[in-house]
Design an enzyme around this catalytic site. Structure first.
Site, PDB file in Angstrom:
ATOM      1  N   HIS A 187       0.837  -1.219   0.000  1.00 26.26           N
ATOM      2  CA  HIS A 187       0.000   0.000   0.000  1.00 26.26           C
ATOM      3  C   HIS A 187       0.864   1.258   0.000  1.00 26.26           C
ATOM      4  O   HIS A 187       0.597   2.206  -0.715  1.00 26.26           O
ATOM      5  CB  HIS A 187      -0.901   0.030   1.229  1.00 26.26           C
ATOM      6  CG  HIS A 187      -1.822  -1.119   1.310  1.00 26.26           C
ATOM      7  ND1 HIS A 187      -2.626  -1.474   0.260  1.00 26.26           N
ATOM      8  CD2 HIS A 187      -2.067  -2.003   2.300  1.00 26.26           C
ATOM      9  CE1 HIS A 187      -3.320  -2.532   0.610  1.00 26.26           C
ATOM     10  NE2 HIS A 187      -3.006  -2.883   1.842  1.00 26.26           N
ATOM     11  N   ARG A 294      -0.219  -2.920 -18.999  1.00 24.70           N
ATOM     12  CA  ARG A 294       0.288  -4.304 -18.897  1.00 24.70           C
ATOM     13  C   ARG A 294      -0.618  -5.067 -17.919  1.00 24.70           C
ATOM     14  O   ARG A 294      -0.364  -5.077 -16.720  1.00 24.70           O
ATOM     15  CB  ARG A 294       1.719  -4.315 -18.386  1.00 24.70           C
ATOM     16  CG  ARG A 294       2.758  -3.752 -19.347  1.00 24.70           C
ATOM     17  CD  ARG A 294       4.132  -3.792 -18.685  1.00 24.70           C
ATOM     18  NE  ARG A 294       5.222  -3.737 -19.633  1.00 24.70           N
ATOM     19  CZ  ARG A 294       5.951  -2.642 -19.869  1.00 24.70           C
ATOM     20  NH1 ARG A 294       5.686  -1.523 -19.241  1.00 24.70           N
ATOM     21  NH2 ARG A 294       6.946  -2.678 -20.736  1.00 24.70           N
ATOM     22  N   ARG A 330      -3.399  -4.098 -23.181  1.00 20.66           N
ATOM     23  CA  ARG A 330      -2.786  -5.279 -23.765  1.00 20.66           C
ATOM     24  C   ARG A 330      -3.317  -6.516 -23.064  1.00 20.66           C
ATOM     25  O   ARG A 330      -3.395  -6.568 -21.839  1.00 20.66           O
ATOM     26  CB  ARG A 330      -1.263  -5.197 -23.581  1.00 20.66           C
ATOM     27  CG  ARG A 330      -0.557  -6.471 -23.986  1.00 20.66           C
ATOM     28  CD  ARG A 330       0.939  -6.292 -23.973  1.00 20.66           C
ATOM     29  NE  ARG A 330       1.501  -6.446 -22.648  1.00 20.66           N
ATOM     30  CZ  ARG A 330       2.796  -6.294 -22.379  1.00 20.66           C
ATOM     31  NH1 ARG A 330       3.634  -5.953 -23.348  1.00 20.66           N
ATOM     32  NH2 ARG A 330       3.256  -6.451 -21.174  1.00 20.66           N
ATOM     33  N   GLU A 429       6.812  -7.123 -31.835  1.00 20.36           N
ATOM     34  CA  GLU A 429       7.893  -7.433 -30.891  1.00 20.36           C
ATOM     35  C   GLU A 429       8.819  -8.501 -31.432  1.00 20.36           C
ATOM     36  O   GLU A 429       9.820  -8.824 -30.815  1.00 20.36           O
ATOM     37  CB  GLU A 429       7.322  -7.955 -29.569  1.00 20.36           C
ATOM     38  CG  GLU A 429       6.246  -7.098 -28.981  1.00 20.36           C
ATOM     39  CD  GLU A 429       5.872  -7.536 -27.583  1.00 20.36           C
ATOM     40  OE1 GLU A 429       6.539  -7.098 -26.648  1.00 20.36           O
ATOM     41  OE2 GLU A 429       4.908  -8.312 -27.434  1.00 20.36           O
ATOM     42  N   ASN A 452      11.453  -3.483 -26.320  1.00 20.87           N
ATOM     43  CA  ASN A 452      12.173  -4.291 -25.316  1.00 20.87           C
ATOM     44  C   ASN A 452      12.357  -5.700 -25.849  1.00 20.87           C
ATOM     45  O   ASN A 452      13.436  -6.285 -25.768  1.00 20.87           O
ATOM     46  CB  ASN A 452      11.398  -4.363 -23.995  1.00 20.87           C
ATOM     47  CG  ASN A 452      11.086  -2.998 -23.434  1.00 20.87           C
ATOM     48  OD1 ASN A 452      11.733  -2.028 -23.802  1.00 20.87           O
ATOM     49  ND2 ASN A 452      10.100  -2.913 -22.565  1.00 20.87           N
ATOM     50  N   ASP A 453      11.277  -6.248 -26.402  1.00 18.83           N
ATOM     51  CA  ASP A 453      11.358  -7.593 -26.964  1.00 18.83           C
ATOM     52  C   ASP A 453      11.933  -7.594 -28.374  1.00 18.83           C
ATOM     53  O   ASP A 453      12.705  -8.483 -28.726  1.00 18.83           O
ATOM     54  CB  ASP A 453       9.971  -8.253 -26.969  1.00 18.83           C
ATOM     55  CG  ASP A 453       9.670  -8.889 -25.627  1.00 18.83           C
ATOM     56  OD1 ASP A 453      10.574  -9.529 -25.065  1.00 18.83           O
ATOM     57  OD2 ASP A 453       8.545  -8.719 -25.130  1.00 18.83           O
ATOM     58  N   CYS A 500       6.142   1.490 -27.568  1.00 19.20           N
ATOM     59  CA  CYS A 500       5.867   1.441 -26.129  1.00 19.20           C
ATOM     60  C   CYS A 500       6.968   0.760 -25.335  1.00 19.20           C
ATOM     61  O   CYS A 500       6.835   0.542 -24.138  1.00 19.20           O
ATOM     62  CB  CYS A 500       4.517   0.794 -25.849  1.00 19.20           C
ATOM     63  SG  CYS A 500       4.416  -0.904 -26.410  1.00 19.20           S
TER      64      CYS A 500
HETATM   65  C1  PEP Z   1       8.197  -4.521 -25.060  1.00 20.98           C
HETATM   66  O1  PEP Z   1       8.512  -5.694 -25.268  1.00 20.98           O
HETATM   67  O2  PEP Z   1       8.809  -3.543 -25.548  1.00 20.98           O
HETATM   68  C2  PEP Z   1       7.063  -4.214 -24.190  1.00 20.98           C
HETATM   69  C3  PEP Z   1       6.624  -2.983 -24.069  1.00 20.98           C
HETATM   70  O3  PEP Z   1       6.502  -5.253 -23.518  1.00 20.98           O
HETATM   71  P1  PEP Z   1       7.105  -5.886 -22.168  1.00 20.98           P
HETATM   72  O4  PEP Z   1       8.265  -5.016 -21.741  1.00 20.98           O
HETATM   73  O5  PEP Z   1       5.986  -5.884 -21.204  1.00 20.98           O
HETATM   74  O6  PEP Z   1       7.513  -7.230 -22.639  1.00 20.98           O
HETATM   75 MG    MG Z   2       7.138  -7.259 -24.713  1.00 21.05          MG
END
Ligand code: PEP
Ligand code: MG
Length: 554
Positions: A187, A294, A330, A429, A452-453, A500
């Site tokens: 919290h 997310r 998502r 991704e 990121n992926d 993103c």
């Molecule tokens: C990504 O892969 O860039 C992404 C935003 O998803 P996550 O970081 O949740 O895998």
């Molecule tokens: Mg991702």
């Protein structure tokens, strides 16, 4: 200096206010156990009344989702097992305060022994309720009164803060939080992030080392707590804090503005969130929408998946908070490094290449359909867009869409309303998705590039493996070429593209993404304003001309 887990960024300097959880619970024997049980039942009624009042106060000041915590407290007071245990202890001849304390300790240690972080954190709810009951029974004044009258610039130091304590606190007077217990979802952490108050949790020995009135520096970036620092350190931190404040103030001019590059190209700036509460931070920081919710965090730290109603409430809360602004939600993205024990995902040798995200959802149709139904039901409360993660083939996308269609038909049969205008998008991704983005663009309304992926899959680097992290280069031409290809393919079909991944929050990379032609950036809420500022300082045509250089050099 003592350290802990930083859960809310920023520098806080102030005087320590120690929130003690010590009660003088006396044990004495009672002859008339019936009267003692009556005293206990009366205390329950009083406690319920107090909690309902606090709940009302919280609803007005914090919103209905945070006030829901108090429903959990009311449930504890109605819990037959808890009430039975207290009564049994009284019947053995002990006073009610002692019986409540002993029973609460039993449930607390039971919850704390569980593997589930969420359940462990619920131990603080039991503590909160028992403390209230004991105070009522023994007529003691309560620390809540002190918390209502805080001095300006207070650093709250506690074992852990209970929801009723944080709800009654004047947060404008709190400069920082330091707690001995708690995790990222406790919290205290959630409240601290919502109010942008620097906070460090899990600080061992804080209550021993910090005394009431000590001057304390909370470094919410590093997770360090400095007690009675020397003059030079204090001045350095004050300087940092003031610079930070000044920067924040300057950035505020972008809160309500839709930004354009110097040469007039409009770029939308959205925010990424993981919990419904964070939508408030997104709005406060000038986000024009949510670019990525997310949802997997709703499924974590618990022993079974959230029900359709529970999910519906969470999605509706975000849509309502965003007041008609776009909200991209998502669908469940678990597997990889996000494990959910109750889904019994088998251990895999290469989890990032395995059964994760959309693959797992297509294999768990009911789980997936429940989420889609909750989303559809929530769609009437705002501008919802649904996004599927980690698509690699058009076949997967078509299957996901057909399950969405089934969910719609089932709701129609039940006579349940949903919006007919929900846009559907996918995350780009995987290199495969980028390479066939011309085909995928026909099937969707928008793309959002999950860099990121995309970086990990393109460069063959496990994003969680420290040994290869030196190769994790967002500006590698292979990655940039895939982004460019995706943007061009989408634009040919009149579809928009967002980014993103974390790089959308990186001011150094933002101009390059603009040069590559992206339409929207979805950043961490705390970075939205600096991204907006960067956009206004960027010249699109200059960046566009520079792109070819980036596509060649590695
Ligand atoms: C990504 O892969 O860039 C992404 C935003 O998803 P996550 O970081 O949740 O895998
Ligand atoms: Mg991702």
């Amino acid at each position: 200096m003592i350290t802990g887990i930083p859960v809310s960024e920023g520098i806080g300097i102030g005087k320590a206010v120690i929130v003690k959880k010590e009660y003088s619970i006396k044990r004495y024997s009672v002859d008339n156990t019936e009267t003692e049980i009556e005293r206990f039942i009366e205390a329950i009624d009083k406690a319920k009344k107090e909690i309902s009042d606090i709940k009302k106060h919280a609803e007005q000041n914090l919103g209905s989702d945070k006030a829901m915590i108090f429903d959990a407290h009311l449930l504890i007071l109605d819990d037959p097992e808890f009430v039975k245990m207290v009564k049994e202890k009284i019947q053995q001849g002990t006073n009610a305060e002692w019986a409540v304390d002993e029973s609460a300790k039993f449930y607390e240690s039971l919850l704390l022994s569980l593997d589930d972080e969420y359940m462990r954190e619920r131990a603080s709810d039991i503590k909160d309720v028992s403390k209230r009951l004991i105070r009522i029974l023994s007529d003691e004044s309560h620390s809540e009164a002190g918390l209502k009258n805080l001095a300006e610039g207070s650093i709250i130091v506690a074992e852990d803060l209970t929801p009723s304590e944080t709800a009654q606190m004047d947060k404008t007077r709190v400069a920082g939080f330091v707690t001995q217990q708690g995790g990222k979802t406790s919290h205290t952490a959630i409240i601290a992030r919502t109010y942008e108050i620097p906070a460090i949790v899990g600080v061992k020995g804080a209550l021993e080392k910090i005394k009431d009135g000590d001057v304390v520096i909370v470094d919410g970036y590093q997770g360090t707590v400095l007690i009675n620092p020397d003059k030079q350190t204090l001045e350095e931190y004050e300087k940092r804090m003031n610079e930070e404040k000044k920067k924040k103030e300057e950035l505020k001019r972008f809160v309500a503005t839709e930004v354009k590059t110097k040469d007039g190209k409009r770029i939308k700036v959205y925010a990424n969130i993981a919990l419904p509460d964070e939508a408030e931070i997104a709005i406060k920081n000038g986000a024009e929408g949510i670019g990525l919710f997310r949802t997997e965090f709703l499924f974590m730290n618990r022993s079974s998946p959230p029900s359709e109603d529970e999910q519906f409430a969470a999605y509706k809360a975000v849509l309502e908070k965003m007041e008609g602004k776009p909200v991209i939600i998502r669908t469940l993205d678990v597997g990889g490094d996000k494990n959910i024990p109750y889904l019994n995902i088998e251990n895999e040798l290469n989890p990032f290449l395995g059964y994760r995200a959309i693959r797992l959802c297509l294999g768990h149709r009911e789980l997936f359909k429940t989420q889609l139904k909750a989303l559809l039901r929530a769609s009437v409360y705002g501008d919802l867009k649904i996004m599927f993660p980690m698509i690699t083939t058009a076949g997967e996308l078509k299957e996901a869409k057909s399950i969405l269609q089934e969910a719609k038909e089932e709701l129609k049969k039940q006579g349940i309303e949903f919006s007919e205008k929900i846009e559907i998008g996918i995350m780009i991704e995987t290199p495969a998705a980028a390479l066939v983005s011309d085909i995928l663009a026909d099937e969707v309304d928008f793309f959002s590039i999950g860099t990121n992926d995309l970086i990990q899959y393109t460069l063959a680097i496990d994003r969680t493996n420290e040994k290869v992290s030196y190769l994790y280069d967002p500006l590698n031409p292979a990655v940039l070429r895939l982004i460019k290809m995706t943007v061009e393919n989408a634009h040919k079909k009149g579809k928009e593209v967002g980014v993103c991944g974390e790089i959308a929050s990186d001011e150094k990379i933002v101009p390059i993404l603009i040069g590559l032609g992206v339409d929207e950036l979805s950043a961490n809420p705390a970075k939205v304003l600096s991204v907006k500022k960067k956009i206004t300082e960027t010249d699109y045509s200059t960046e566009k001309n520079k792109v070819n250089e980036y596509l060649q050099i590695s």
